[in-house]
Design a protein around this motif. Structure first.
Motif, PDB file in Angstrom:
ATOM      1  N   ALA A  77      -4.717  -6.525   3.796  1.00 19.48           N
ATOM      2  CA  ALA A  77      -5.754  -7.548   4.280  1.00 19.48           C
ATOM      3  C   ALA A  77      -6.052  -8.197   3.856  1.00 19.48           C
ATOM      4  O   ALA A  77      -6.599  -8.181   2.641  1.00 19.48           O
ATOM      5  CB  ALA A  77      -7.012  -6.244   5.002  1.00 19.48           C
ATOM      6  N   LYS A  78      -6.655  -9.746   4.283  1.00 18.27           N
ATOM      7  CA  LYS A  78      -7.061 -10.725   3.305  1.00 18.27           C
ATOM      8  C   LYS A  78      -8.407  -9.818   2.887  1.00 18.27           C
ATOM      9  O   LYS A  78      -9.359  -9.853   3.407  1.00 18.27           O
ATOM     10  CB  LYS A  78      -7.264 -11.748   4.127  1.00 18.27           C
ATOM     11  CG  LYS A  78      -5.778 -12.994   4.187  1.00 18.27           C
ATOM     12  CD  LYS A  78      -5.646 -13.822   5.010  1.00 18.27           C
ATOM     13  CE  LYS A  78      -4.527 -14.139   5.176  1.00 18.27           C
ATOM     14  NZ  LYS A  78      -4.244 -16.186   5.582  1.00 18.27           N
ATOM     15  N   GLY A  79      -8.687 -10.246   1.268  1.00 21.72           N
ATOM     16  CA  GLY A  79     -10.082 -10.790   0.451  1.00 21.72           C
ATOM     17  C   GLY A  79     -10.052  -9.093   0.144  1.00 21.72           C
ATOM     18  O   GLY A  79     -11.424  -8.901  -0.141  1.00 21.72           O
ATOM     19  N   THR A  80      -8.966  -8.181   0.344  1.00 22.40           N
ATOM     20  CA  THR A  80      -9.141  -6.218   0.185  1.00 22.40           C
ATOM     21  C   THR A  80      -9.366  -6.716  -1.651  1.00 22.40           C
ATOM     22  O   THR A  80      -8.099  -7.540  -1.904  1.00 22.40           O
ATOM     23  CB  THR A  80      -8.067  -5.520   0.740  1.00 22.40           C
ATOM     24  OG1 THR A  80      -8.228  -6.311   1.687  1.00 22.40           O
ATOM     25  CG2 THR A  80      -8.329  -4.317  -0.070  1.00 22.40           C
ATOM     26  N   PRO A  81      -9.690  -6.118  -2.719  1.00 17.38           N
ATOM     27  CA  PRO A  81      -9.910  -6.365  -3.749  1.00 17.38           C
ATOM     28  C   PRO A  81      -8.751  -5.183  -4.546  1.00 17.38           C
ATOM     29  O   PRO A  81      -8.412  -4.807  -3.468  1.00 17.38           O
ATOM     30  CB  PRO A  81     -11.190  -5.512  -4.688  1.00 17.38           C
ATOM     31  CG  PRO A  81     -12.139  -5.597  -3.183  1.00 17.38           C
ATOM     32  CD  PRO A  81     -11.673  -5.455  -1.775  1.00 17.38           C
ATOM     33  N   LEU A  82      -7.776  -6.330  -5.630  1.00 18.90           N
ATOM     34  CA  LEU A  82      -7.042  -5.784  -5.884  1.00 18.90           C
ATOM     35  C   LEU A  82      -6.938  -3.923  -6.690  1.00 18.90           C
ATOM     36  O   LEU A  82      -5.423  -3.418  -5.553  1.00 18.90           O
ATOM     37  CB  LEU A  82      -6.124  -6.166  -7.356  1.00 18.90           C
ATOM     38  CG  LEU A  82      -5.092  -5.662  -7.519  1.00 18.90           C
ATOM     39  CD1 LEU A  82      -4.467  -6.296  -7.092  1.00 18.90           C
ATOM     40  CD2 LEU A  82      -5.163  -6.363  -9.667  1.00 18.90           C
ATOM     41  N   ILE A  83      -7.997  -3.429  -7.203  1.00 11.75           N
ATOM     42  CA  ILE A  83      -8.113  -1.872  -6.913  1.00 11.75           C
ATOM     43  C   ILE A  83      -8.418  -0.876  -5.850  1.00 11.75           C
ATOM     44  O   ILE A  83      -7.392  -0.173  -5.690  1.00 11.75           O
ATOM     45  CB  ILE A  83      -9.326  -2.003  -7.939  1.00 11.75           C
ATOM     46  CG1 ILE A  83      -9.413  -0.385  -8.463  1.00 11.75           C
ATOM     47  CG2 ILE A  83     -10.319  -2.311  -7.156  1.00 11.75           C
ATOM     48  CD1 ILE A  83      -8.441  -0.146  -8.748  1.00 11.75           C
ATOM     49  N   LEU A  84      -8.321  -1.925  -4.932  1.00 10.33           N
ATOM     50  CA  LEU A  84      -8.613  -0.858  -3.455  1.00 10.33           C
ATOM     51  C   LEU A  84      -7.232  -1.191  -3.002  1.00 10.33           C
ATOM     52  O   LEU A  84      -6.563  -0.249  -2.223  1.00 10.33           O
ATOM     53  CB  LEU A  84      -9.291  -1.784  -2.187  1.00 10.33           C
ATOM     54  CG  LEU A  84     -11.293  -1.407  -2.131  1.00 10.33           C
ATOM     55  CD1 LEU A  84     -11.908  -1.911  -1.720  1.00 10.33           C
ATOM     56  CD2 LEU A  84     -10.824   0.535  -2.803  1.00 10.33           C
ATOM     57  N   VAL A  85      -6.312  -2.227  -2.878  1.00 10.04           N
ATOM     58  CA  VAL A  85      -5.621  -2.073  -2.577  1.00 10.04           C
ATOM     59  C   VAL A  85      -3.992  -1.526  -3.210  1.00 10.04           C
ATOM     60  O   VAL A  85      -3.669  -0.691  -3.152  1.00 10.04           O
ATOM     61  CB  VAL A  85      -4.350  -4.176  -3.115  1.00 10.04           C
ATOM     62  CG1 VAL A  85      -3.436  -3.881  -2.538  1.00 10.04           C
ATOM     63  CG2 VAL A  85      -5.230  -5.192  -1.932  1.00 10.04           C
ATOM     64  N   LEU A  86      -4.517  -1.282  -3.881  1.00  7.03           N
ATOM     65  CA  LEU A  86      -3.849  -0.540  -5.348  1.00  7.03           C
ATOM     66  C   LEU A  86      -3.642   0.576  -5.090  1.00  7.03           C
ATOM     67  O   LEU A  86      -2.759   1.917  -5.174  1.00  7.03           O
ATOM     68  CB  LEU A  86      -3.783  -0.716  -6.697  1.00  7.03           C
ATOM     69  CG  LEU A  86      -3.000  -1.824  -8.030  1.00  7.03           C
ATOM     70  CD1 LEU A  86      -3.621  -1.892  -8.630  1.00  7.03           C
ATOM     71  CD2 LEU A  86      -2.002  -2.304  -7.308  1.00  7.03           C
ATOM     72  N   GLY A  88      -4.460   1.799  -2.210  1.00  9.45           N
ATOM     73  CA  GLY A  88      -4.570   2.722  -0.915  1.00  9.45           C
ATOM     74  C   GLY A  88      -3.019   2.507  -0.807  1.00  9.45           C
ATOM     75  O   GLY A  88      -2.295   3.337  -0.187  1.00  9.45           O
ATOM     76  N   LYS A  89      -2.264   1.118  -1.882  1.00 12.74           N
ATOM     77  CA  LYS A  89      -0.675   1.530  -1.422  1.00 12.74           C
ATOM     78  C   LYS A  89      -0.428   2.643  -2.127  1.00 12.74           C
ATOM     79  O   LYS A  89       0.744   3.394  -1.769  1.00 12.74           O
ATOM     80  CB  LYS A  89       0.111   0.337  -2.746  1.00 12.74           C
ATOM     81  CG  LYS A  89      -0.639  -1.238  -1.785  1.00 12.74           C
ATOM     82  CD  LYS A  89      -0.160  -0.772  -0.839  1.00 12.74           C
ATOM     83  CE  LYS A  89       0.283  -2.704   0.246  1.00 12.74           C
ATOM     84  NZ  LYS A  89       1.013  -2.596   1.973  1.00 12.74           N
ATOM     85  N   SER A  90      -1.113   3.522  -3.067  1.00 13.17           N
ATOM     86  CA  SER A  90      -0.494   5.041  -4.012  1.00 13.17           C
ATOM     87  C   SER A  90      -0.548   5.644  -2.951  1.00 13.17           C
ATOM     88  O   SER A  90       0.155   6.540  -3.267  1.00 13.17           O
ATOM     89  CB  SER A  90      -1.379   4.825  -5.186  1.00 13.17           C
ATOM     90  OG  SER A  90      -1.601   4.108  -6.556  1.00 13.17           O
ATOM     91  N   LYS A  91      -1.669   6.117  -2.302  1.00 15.73           N
ATOM     92  CA  LYS A  91      -1.714   6.800  -1.104  1.00 15.73           C
ATOM     93  C   LYS A  91      -0.722   6.837  -0.125  1.00 15.73           C
ATOM     94  O   LYS A  91      -0.290   8.051   0.394  1.00 15.73           O
ATOM     95  CB  LYS A  91      -3.446   6.455  -0.288  1.00 15.73           C
ATOM     96  CG  LYS A  91      -3.676   7.063   0.519  1.00 15.73           C
ATOM     97  CD  LYS A  91      -4.992   7.213   1.756  1.00 15.73           C
ATOM     98  CE  LYS A  91      -4.084   6.024   2.740  1.00 15.73           C
ATOM     99  NZ  LYS A  91      -4.630   5.572   3.786  1.00 15.73           N
ATOM    100  N   ASN A  92      -0.713   5.483   0.194  1.00 17.02           N
ATOM    101  CA  ASN A  92       0.671   5.678   1.517  1.00 17.02           C
ATOM    102  C   ASN A  92       2.300   6.370   0.437  1.00 17.02           C
ATOM    103  O   ASN A  92       2.905   6.369   0.829  1.00 17.02           O
ATOM    104  CB  ASN A  92       0.731   4.046   1.535  1.00 17.02           C
ATOM    105  CG  ASN A  92       0.225   3.048   2.043  1.00 17.02           C
ATOM    106  OD1 ASN A  92      -0.315   2.342   2.142  1.00 17.02           O
ATOM    107  ND2 ASN A  92      -1.125   4.334   3.396  1.00 17.02           N
ATOM    108  N   ALA A  93       2.293   6.091  -0.475  1.00 18.10           N
ATOM    109  CA  ALA A  93       3.396   5.906  -1.542  1.00 18.10           C
ATOM    110  C   ALA A  93       3.135   7.797  -1.254  1.00 18.10           C
ATOM    111  O   ALA A  93       3.851   8.491  -1.437  1.00 18.10           O
ATOM    112  CB  ALA A  93       3.237   5.672  -2.796  1.00 18.10           C
TER     113      ALA A  93
END
Length: 237
Positions: A77-86, A88-93
Motif C-alpha cells: 500500500a502506498k505510504g507504508t514505511p519500508l520497515i513495515l513493508v519488509l 509484511g513481505k517476510s511474514k508472507n514469505a
C-alpha cells in the motif's frame, strides 16, 4: 422486520460463515487445540481427537500457500514505511513456506511418503517458519498501531471543537485500531503456541498451555472470519 425474517437473516449469516473454507478450518483448529488442552499430552480420546483433527486440517491448507505467495509479489500500500513493508513481505514469505512444507507433512503423516524422519524434520522446519511469521505479523501490527495512534491524535486535534466520537473517520480509525490490537494479541499468542509445538520450553509451555493458547487464538480467528451484518440491514430496508 418479522421474527421469521430476522431468523432467516441470521441463518443466512451462519450459512455464509460456514461456506468459508477458512472459517471451517478455524473451527477445526479450535477443536484441535481444545482437545490438546484436555488431553495435556496424555493418551486417550482427547489426544486421538487432537491428532486426527490436526491431520484433517492439513487438507484444508492444500495449495493455500499460493495466497501468501500472491501477497508477497503484490505491491504494498502506498505510504507504508519500508520497515513495515519488509516485515509484511517476510511474514508472507515465511507463512507461504510453512503452508508449502505442510503439504509434505500431510503426505508423510498420511503414509503417502514413507519417511518418518524426513517428515518430522520438515514438520519442525515448517513450524519454525510459522513461528517466525507470527513474530513478523506481531511487529507489523505494532508498527501499524503506532501509525494509527499518530493519525488519530492528529485527527482529534482537528476535531477538538466537536465530538470526535461523532466523526465517521475517527470511529473508523478506532475500529481499525481495535482490529489490529486483536491481531497483535493473536500473533503474540501464536508464537507461544509454536514454542509449545516445537517443545522449545517444555517445562513452561506444556501441552495444556499450548492447547489453551491455541484454543483462544482459534476463537479469535473464528471471530475475525465473521461476515458483515450488512445483509440483515438490507433485508430490513
Amino acid at each position: 422486520m418479522s421474527s421469521l425474517d430476522a431468523t432467516r437473516a441470521e441463518l443466512g449469516l451462519v450459512v455464509l460463515y460456514l461456506n468459508k473454507a477458512e472459517a471451517r478450518d478455524k473451527i477445526c483448529r479450535a477443536i484441535q487445540y481444545g482437545s490438546k488442552f484436555i488431553s495435556n499430552g496424555q493418551p486417550g480420546t482427547a489426544q486421538n481427537v487432537d491428532r486426527s483433527t490436526t491431520l484433517a486440517r492439513k487438507v484444508f491448507r492444500l495449495l493455500k500457500w499460493v495466497n501468501d505467495l500472491h501477497a508477497l509479489i503484490s505491491p504494498p500500500a502506498k505510504g507504508t514505511p519500508l520497515i513495515l513493508v519488509l516485515l509484511g513481505k517476510s511474514k508472507n514469505a515465511l507463512l507461504s513456506t510453512f503452508l508449502f512444507l505442510d503439504q509434505f507433512v500431510w503426505a508423510g503423516r498420511s503414509a503417502i511418503i514413507k519417511n518418518k524422519e524426513g517428515t518430522d524434520r520438515v514438520a519442525r522446519l515448517s513450524l519454525y517458519c510459522w513461528m517466525a511469521s507470527s513474530v513478523c505479523a506481531g511487529l507489523v501490527e505494532l508498527g501499524e498501531l503506532k501509525r494509527l495512534s499518530k493519525s488519530m491524535k492528529k485527527l482529534a486535534r482537528e476535531l477538538r471543537d466537536t465530538d470526535k466520537y461523532e466523526n465517521e473517520q475517527y470511529r473508523s480509525k478506532m475500529k481499525q485500531s481495535d482490529e489490529r490490537l486483536l491481531a497483535l494479541v493473536k500473533a503474540a499468542m501464536d508464537v507461544v503456541v509454536a514454542i509449545g509445538l516445537l517443545q522449545l520450553a517444555p517445562r513452561k509451555v506444556t501441552p495444556r498451555v499450548t492447547g489453551a493458547f491455541g484454543f483462544i487464538t482459534s476463537l479469535i480467528s473464528c471471530y475475525q472470519q465473521l461476515p458483515s451484518r450488512a445483509p440483515a440491514a438490507k433485508l430490513k430496508a
